[in-house]
Design an enzyme around this catalytic site. Sequence first.
Site, mmCIF file in Angstrom:
data_model
loop_
_atom_site.group_PDB
_atom_site.id
_atom_site.type_symbol
_atom_site.label_atom_id
_atom_site.label_comp_id
_atom_site.label_asym_id
_atom_site.label_seq_id
_atom_site.Cartn_x
_atom_site.Cartn_y
_atom_site.Cartn_z
ATOM 1 N N ARG A 144 -2.745 3.538 -4.469
ATOM 2 C CA ARG A 144 -1.860 2.459 -4.034
ATOM 3 C C ARG A 144 -2.354 1.916 -2.690
ATOM 4 O O ARG A 144 -2.980 2.629 -1.907
ATOM 5 C CB ARG A 144 -0.425 2.970 -3.875
ATOM 6 C CG ARG A 144 0.164 3.587 -5.137
ATOM 7 C CD ARG A 144 1.553 4.150 -4.838
ATOM 8 N NE ARG A 144 2.188 4.734 -6.013
ATOM 9 C CZ ARG A 144 2.108 6.027 -6.351
ATOM 10 N NH1 ARG A 144 1.409 6.868 -5.580
ATOM 11 N NH2 ARG A 144 2.713 6.488 -7.423
ATOM 12 N N LYS A 182 4.008 8.512 -2.960
ATOM 13 C CA LYS A 182 5.445 8.318 -2.797
ATOM 14 C C LYS A 182 6.127 9.666 -2.599
ATOM 15 O O LYS A 182 5.775 10.658 -3.226
ATOM 16 C CB LYS A 182 6.020 7.623 -4.037
ATOM 17 C CG LYS A 182 5.584 6.172 -4.184
ATOM 18 C CD LYS A 182 6.249 5.515 -5.374
ATOM 19 C CE LYS A 182 5.886 4.044 -5.473
ATOM 20 N NZ LYS A 182 6.513 3.400 -6.643
ATOM 21 N N HIS A 187 -2.612 -3.934 -6.346
ATOM 22 C CA HIS A 187 -2.081 -3.133 -7.445
ATOM 23 C C HIS A 187 -2.805 -3.402 -8.762
ATOM 24 O O HIS A 187 -2.798 -2.564 -9.670
ATOM 25 C CB HIS A 187 -0.587 -3.405 -7.610
ATOM 26 C CG HIS A 187 0.158 -2.237 -8.173
ATOM 27 N ND1 HIS A 187 0.403 -1.082 -7.453
ATOM 28 C CD2 HIS A 187 0.701 -2.026 -9.395
ATOM 29 C CE1 HIS A 187 1.079 -0.223 -8.202
ATOM 30 N NE2 HIS A 187 1.260 -0.770 -9.382
ATOM 31 N N ARG A 224 -5.346 -0.800 -9.578
ATOM 32 C CA ARG A 224 -4.736 0.436 -10.095
ATOM 33 C C ARG A 224 -4.467 0.316 -11.590
ATOM 34 O O ARG A 224 -4.748 1.239 -12.362
ATOM 35 C CB ARG A 224 -3.441 0.693 -9.319
ATOM 36 C CG ARG A 224 -2.721 1.993 -9.638
ATOM 37 C CD ARG A 224 -1.623 2.182 -8.597
ATOM 38 N NE ARG A 224 -0.677 3.225 -8.936
ATOM 39 C CZ ARG A 224 -0.867 4.525 -8.697
ATOM 40 N NH1 ARG A 224 -1.985 4.930 -8.153
ATOM 41 N NH2 ARG A 224 0.050 5.417 -9.022
ATOM 42 N N HIS A 241 1.751 10.079 -10.820
ATOM 43 C CA HIS A 241 3.051 9.714 -11.370
ATOM 44 C C HIS A 241 3.871 10.965 -11.669
ATOM 45 O O HIS A 241 3.353 11.939 -12.221
ATOM 46 C CB HIS A 241 2.890 8.913 -12.663
ATOM 47 C CG HIS A 241 2.383 7.527 -12.447
ATOM 48 N ND1 HIS A 241 1.672 6.824 -13.394
ATOM 49 C CD2 HIS A 241 2.462 6.701 -11.362
ATOM 50 C CE1 HIS A 241 1.346 5.633 -12.918
ATOM 51 N NE2 HIS A 241 1.828 5.542 -11.697
ATOM 52 N N TYR A 294 1.574 1.540 -17.105
ATOM 53 C CA TYR A 294 0.372 1.048 -16.440
ATOM 54 C C TYR A 294 -0.774 0.852 -17.421
ATOM 55 O O TYR A 294 -1.564 -0.068 -17.302
ATOM 56 C CB TYR A 294 -0.084 2.060 -15.370
ATOM 57 C CG TYR A 294 0.616 1.909 -14.057
ATOM 58 C CD1 TYR A 294 -0.031 1.372 -12.955
ATOM 59 C CD2 TYR A 294 1.931 2.305 -13.904
ATOM 60 C CE1 TYR A 294 0.612 1.239 -11.740
ATOM 61 C CE2 TYR A 294 2.589 2.177 -12.694
ATOM 62 C CZ TYR A 294 1.921 1.651 -11.617
ATOM 63 O OH TYR A 294 2.571 1.516 -10.423
#
Length: 322
Positions: free
Chosen positions: A180, A204, A270, A273, A296, A305
């Site tokens: 990211r 994250k 993005h 990615r 993830h 994705y």
Amino acid sequence: MQKIEVDRVVREMLPYLNNQQLMRLKTVLSSLTDTTIRNEMDDNEVLLERYFAAKRTEGCSEKSLKYYKATLTKVLAAIGKNAKEIVTDELRDYLTNYQAVHASSKVTIDNIRRIMSSFFSWLEDEDYIVKSPVRRIHKVKVSTTVKETYSDEELEKLRDSCTQMRDLAMIDFLASTGIRVGELVLLNREDIDFQERECVVFGKGNKERIAYFDARSKLHLQKYLNSRDDSEPALFVSLNKNRTRLTIGGVESRLKTLGQKVGIVRVYPHKFRRTLATTAIDKGMPIEQLQQLLGHKRIDTTLHYAMVKQQNVKIAHRKYIG
């Protein structure tokens, strides 16, 4: 009347009464014995503070908490009642009105619904309410669209448009790692292991994972770092004389400019990615490994994705079906 009997009666009445009525029923039934229950009139501000404290303990990021707080504050202010007294229809009306006033997408509305569900489920778990009023508000159906990815030709055009070694290293690094943009700008020089062609990134929720880059990225990144004469620890820095750490906005702006130079309309971080995920799936990478690579938590996110190319579906059909 024993507590177990009180709970059984309340469960039987769940389909017929709202939270306020159920709490009143439970209070009356419990008053027939010496059973005491928590029934303090906590205002919304106190409830929100306790909810966010719980989410923070679970590891929810401050950025997410800020978004949750803004959303829930708007919901409670618009309805104008204590959260423990809110019923399903009031939440449905809020979502309907919000979509009409703001012309919001289905994705936005479902995000609001999801945040409301988290809050009211927590109220239920903590015994502030008997059942969440969001239970009967189902997930909003969102149409699936084919997400944009870069073609091999577009990637080569972007590389050719680079006049700065930094930009070439940055494009190759994004394309080969799939990290990211927020993870990219946090990287320091010391985080890079050129021998193993890997680096440690913080995703994250401050979750740490290893990302990998290819040989081309290694060569261009080494050339870029060797060309620098500053002492800034950041992996990527600005091009001005101050050489400060590159920001998310700086990366997005630079990529947009490079795309405009070669006639590519939508160039943003993005997309690299998503391109990596799609390429990996097309080349046969197991979805579980791709999930680990992208960092993830849920495999469903990885599937969003990875868009399988239609040509590969056609080839697979001929191979397995005939």
